[in-house]
Design an enzyme around this catalytic site. Structure first.
Site, short mmCIF file in Angstrom:
data_model
loop_
_atom_site.label_atom_id
_atom_site.label_comp_id
_atom_site.label_asym_id
_atom_site.label_seq_id
_atom_site.Cartn_x
_atom_site.Cartn_y
_atom_site.Cartn_z
N TYR A 153 0.83 -1.21 0.00
CA TYR A 153 0.00 0.00 0.00
C TYR A 153 0.87 1.26 0.00
CZ TYR A 153 -4.41 2.46 0.76
OH TYR A 153 -5.53 3.25 0.63
N LYS A 160 -3.69 8.22 3.59
CA LYS A 160 -5.01 7.91 4.13
C LYS A 160 -5.08 8.18 5.64
CE LYS A 160 -7.36 6.34 0.50
NZ LYS A 160 -8.59 7.02 0.01
#
Length: 256
Positions: A153, A160
């Site tokens: 990720y 995020k």
């Protein structure tokens, strides 16, 4: 659940597989009047038929292009005079930063990912505030990689995380105006955005194996929660990160 008479903006529909499209259909089925955006002319060919299906106003919006986001809210003010909810589902990172180590991410790449994926939501909150004179709802989309390390990720994890922190601060600041701010932390769903994550099939398999419900989620389930957060049923919910991931977040994992 009835949204008749309510007006909402959906940002982030790329095609019929988008989580934002599932949310859009739920909003429309509940009676809301909608506006949607598209990223560029290439994307317009995929988004325009969807907008027509739900009778939504369609507007261009590349948040990195000066003035485009402001033009969207100007158009909504001219057409409606007010706004009841916004659903934000855009994120972007350069391929080399998404697929490479965070330690190797360039400053320019990190800033761009932050501007598109996080700061755009802050900008939308500022632009929506004067249109939400009777209160409203702002919802964005996050992922478990904001909380714990998820292999592959990479740069999107800290981005995020910043988005989720922004939700809490915006909820604090806009609460007196009766504007609620929340995030949906969605489990992995096969979308266009997810295609940029390497080993995504492994992530899906692991989510299905480790979640308490022993499955992944689908876009419809995310869309239903988006509808809930936009509705009066969630009138006391703000500053939350609502997990829609078949319970995966209570288990946790790190890929090796």
């Amino acid at each position: 659940m009835d949204l008749s008479g309510r007006r909402g903006l959906v940002v982030g529909v790329a095609n019929a597989d988008s989580l934002a499209w599932s949310a859009t259909r739920h909003f429309r089925n509940a009676g809301a009047e909608l506006a949607m955006t598209y990223y560029n002319e290439k994307a317009r060919s995929f988004v325009a038929p969807l907008a027509e299906e739900v009778q939504a106003q369609l507007l261009p919006c590349n948040v990195l292009e000066e003035g485009q986001l402001e033009a969207v809210f100007d158009a909504l003010r001219d057409r409606w005079g007010r706004l009841d909810f916004v659903f934000h589902s855009i994120a972007s990172a350069r391929k080399e930063d998404l697929q490479g180590r965070l330690a190797d991410c360039s400053g320019v790449g990190f800033a761009e990912a932050m501007l598109v994926s996080c700061h755009s939501f802050i900008r939308m909150a500022k632009l929506a505030e004067p249109l939400m004179r009777e209160g409203g709802s702002l919802t964005t989309v996050s992922y478990y990689g904001a909380e714990k390390v998820v292999e592959h990720y990479n740069v999107m994890g800290p981005v995020k995380a910043a988005l989720e922190a922004s939700v809490r601060y915006l909820a604090h600041e806009l609460g007196p105006a009766r504007i609620r701010v929340n995030a949906i932390s969605a489990g992995p769903v096969r979308t266009r955005a997810a295609s940029g994550i390497t080993h995504f099939d492994e992530l899906l398999d692991e989510a299905a194996r480790r979640s308490p419900q022993r499955r992944t989620v689908d876009g419809c389930e995310v869309g239903r929660v988006a509808l809930l957060l936009a509705s009066p049923y969630a009138s006391a919910i703000t500053g939350e990160v609502v997990h829609v991931d078949a319970g995966f977040h209570v288990e946790g994992m790190v890929f090796h």
